[in-house]
Motif scaffolding. Structure first.
Motif, PDB file in Angstrom:
ATOM      1  N   LEU A   1      -5.373  -8.783  -6.084  1.00 44.35           N
ATOM      2  CA  LEU A   1      -5.486  -7.341  -5.898  1.00 44.35           C
ATOM      3  C   LEU A   1      -6.195  -7.091  -4.582  1.00 44.35           C
ATOM      4  O   LEU A   1      -7.366  -7.432  -4.421  1.00 44.35           O
ATOM      5  N   GLY A   2      -5.472  -6.520  -3.616  1.00 52.78           N
ATOM      6  CA  GLY A   2      -6.019  -6.259  -2.290  1.00 52.78           C
ATOM      7  C   GLY A   2      -7.009  -5.103  -2.293  1.00 52.78           C
ATOM      8  O   GLY A   2      -7.164  -4.400  -3.292  1.00 52.78           O
TER       9      GLY A   2
ATOM     10  N   LEU B   1      -7.353 -14.086 -11.791  1.00 51.42           N
ATOM     11  CA  LEU B   1      -7.486 -12.811 -11.093  1.00 51.42           C
ATOM     12  C   LEU B   1      -8.330 -13.010  -9.852  1.00 51.42           C
ATOM     13  O   LEU B   1      -9.408 -13.601  -9.916  1.00 51.42           O
ATOM     14  N   VAL B   2      -7.831 -12.529  -8.715  1.00 56.48           N
ATOM     15  CA  VAL B   2      -8.571 -12.530  -7.453  1.00 56.48           C
ATOM     16  C   VAL B   2      -8.547 -11.078  -6.986  1.00 56.48           C
ATOM     17  O   VAL B   2      -7.499 -10.579  -6.583  1.00 56.48           O
ATOM     18  N   SER B   3      -9.695 -10.388  -7.063  1.00 54.79           N
ATOM     19  CA  SER B   3      -9.698  -8.952  -6.818  1.00 54.79           C
ATOM     20  C   SER B   3     -10.623  -8.531  -5.690  1.00 54.79           C
ATOM     21  O   SER B   3     -11.783  -8.944  -5.625  1.00 54.79           O
ATOM     22  N   SER B   4     -10.074  -7.664  -4.838  1.00 55.50           N
ATOM     23  CA  SER B   4     -10.854  -6.944  -3.843  1.00 55.50           C
ATOM     24  C   SER B   4     -10.637  -5.444  -4.041  1.00 55.50           C
ATOM     25  O   SER B   4     -11.103  -4.644  -3.242  1.00 55.50           O
TER      26      SER B   4
ATOM     27  N   ALA C   1       0.847  -1.186   0.000  1.00 59.33           N
ATOM     28  CA  ALA C   1       0.000   0.000   0.000  1.00 59.33           C
ATOM     29  C   ALA C   1       0.886   1.242   0.000  1.00 59.33           C
ATOM     30  O   ALA C   1       1.932   1.277   0.649  1.00 59.33           O
ATOM     31  N   GLY C   2       0.482   2.264  -0.733  1.00 64.00           N
ATOM     32  CA  GLY C   2       1.256   3.494  -0.824  1.00 64.00           C
ATOM     33  C   GLY C   2       2.319   3.460  -1.903  1.00 64.00           C
ATOM     34  O   GLY C   2       2.957   4.470  -2.189  1.00 64.00           O
ATOM     35  N   THR C   3       2.532   2.312  -2.511  1.00 60.06           N
ATOM     36  CA  THR C   3       3.517   2.175  -3.578  1.00 60.06           C
ATOM     37  C   THR C   3       2.814   2.280  -4.922  1.00 60.06           C
ATOM     38  O   THR C   3       1.712   1.760  -5.099  1.00 60.06           O
ATOM     39  N   GLN C   4       3.447   2.966  -5.882  1.00 59.44           N
ATOM     40  CA  GLN C   4       2.847   3.065  -7.205  1.00 59.44           C
ATOM     41  C   GLN C   4       3.881   2.691  -8.259  1.00 59.44           C
ATOM     42  O   GLN C   4       5.040   3.106  -8.181  1.00 59.44           O
ATOM     43  N   TYR C   5       3.445   1.879  -9.233  1.00 59.20           N
ATOM     44  CA  TYR C   5       4.311   1.415 -10.303  1.00 59.20           C
ATOM     45  C   TYR C   5       3.739   1.917 -11.619  1.00 59.20           C
ATOM     46  O   TYR C   5       2.539   1.782 -11.869  1.00 59.20           O
ATOM     47  N   HIS C   6       4.591   2.493 -12.482  1.00 61.67           N
ATOM     48  CA  HIS C   6       4.177   2.968 -13.802  1.00 61.67           C
ATOM     49  C   HIS C   6       4.896   2.137 -14.861  1.00 61.67           C
ATOM     50  O   HIS C   6       6.113   1.997 -14.811  1.00 61.67           O
ATOM     51  N   GLY C   7       4.136   1.601 -15.816  1.00 58.99           N
ATOM     52  CA  GLY C   7       4.725   0.822 -16.898  1.00 58.99           C
ATOM     53  C   GLY C   7       4.139  -0.568 -16.955  1.00 58.99           C
ATOM     54  O   GLY C   7       3.259  -0.928 -16.185  1.00 58.99           O
ATOM     55  N   GLN C   8       4.646  -1.363 -17.903  1.00 54.53           N
ATOM     56  CA  GLN C   8       4.162  -2.737 -18.046  1.00 54.53           C
ATOM     57  C   GLN C   8       4.713  -3.587 -16.902  1.00 54.53           C
ATOM     58  O   GLN C   8       5.896  -3.527 -16.585  1.00 54.53           O
ATOM     59  N   PHE C   9       3.834  -4.379 -16.298  1.00 59.69           N
ATOM     60  CA  PHE C   9       4.181  -5.192 -15.143  1.00 59.69           C
ATOM     61  C   PHE C   9       4.060  -6.659 -15.540  1.00 59.69           C
ATOM     62  O   PHE C   9       2.964  -7.130 -15.827  1.00 59.69           O
ATOM     63  N   ASN C  10       5.179  -7.372 -15.600  1.00 59.20           N
ATOM     64  CA  ASN C  10       5.201  -8.794 -15.945  1.00 59.20           C
ATOM     65  C   ASN C  10       5.668  -9.578 -14.722  1.00 59.20           C
ATOM     66  O   ASN C  10       6.555  -9.125 -14.003  1.00 59.20           O
ATOM     67  N   PHE C  11       5.077 -10.753 -14.515  1.00 55.98           N
ATOM     68  CA  PHE C  11       5.504 -11.572 -13.378  1.00 55.98           C
ATOM     69  C   PHE C  11       5.198 -13.030 -13.643  1.00 55.98           C
ATOM     70  O   PHE C  11       4.461 -13.373 -14.552  1.00 55.98           O
TER      71      PHE C  11
END
Length: 140
Positions: free
Chosen positions: A53-54, A68-71, A21-31
């Motif tokens: 996604l919390g 996908l598991v999203s809240s 929380a409080g962290t922000q990522y810009h760009g394509q995210f691969n994992f």
């Protein structure tokens, strides 16, 4: 005692990465594996793994994952090759494509939902499913 092992079995679906929380990522995210996001991602997310996604998590971009598991909040289209689950506090503003869709009461979805069957690897390229069925009838 009674044939039980005192050792805990390792979790196969353990979280391999975490965006707090409080962290922000810009760009394509691969994992690979399982990733939990409680911060924000501005950009596309692409993986053959599971995205969790919390409640504080936010994604603005296209998501293409196995599961996908999203809240949290999503603004963009979602494609899940195995399953998509939207829990009570989840909101999705975009289209959803997945063979299995679970939407809890209270989740918000503004977009189109399409539940597609997995691709049949037995079909020839360019062959229509009805043609394949008819060809299978001739073989019996």
């Amino acid at each position: 005692m009674f044939g039980r092992s005192s050792k805990k079995m390792p979790r196969h679906e353990a979280i391999s990465a975490f965006l707090g929380a409080g962290t922000q990522y810009h760009g394509q995210f691969n994992f690979q594996g399982v990733v939990r996001i409680d911060g924000g991602v501005i950009g596309d997310i692409i993986s053959d793994g599971t995205l969790v996604l919390g409640e504080q998590g936010y994604v603005e971009g296209r998501i293409k994952v196995a599961e996908l598991v999203s809240s949290g909040r999503i603004v963009g289209d979602v494609e899940a090759s195995r399953r998509a689950t939207l829990f009570v506090r989840s909101s999705l503003s975009g289209n959803l494509l997945a063979p299995i869709v679970v939407i809890e009461e209270g989740a918000i979805l503004n977009g189109l939902v399409r539940m597609a069957l997995p691709v049949n690897p037995a079909l020839e390229v360019g062959e229509e499913p009805r043609q394949a069925l008819a060809a299978g009838d001739d073989a019996t």
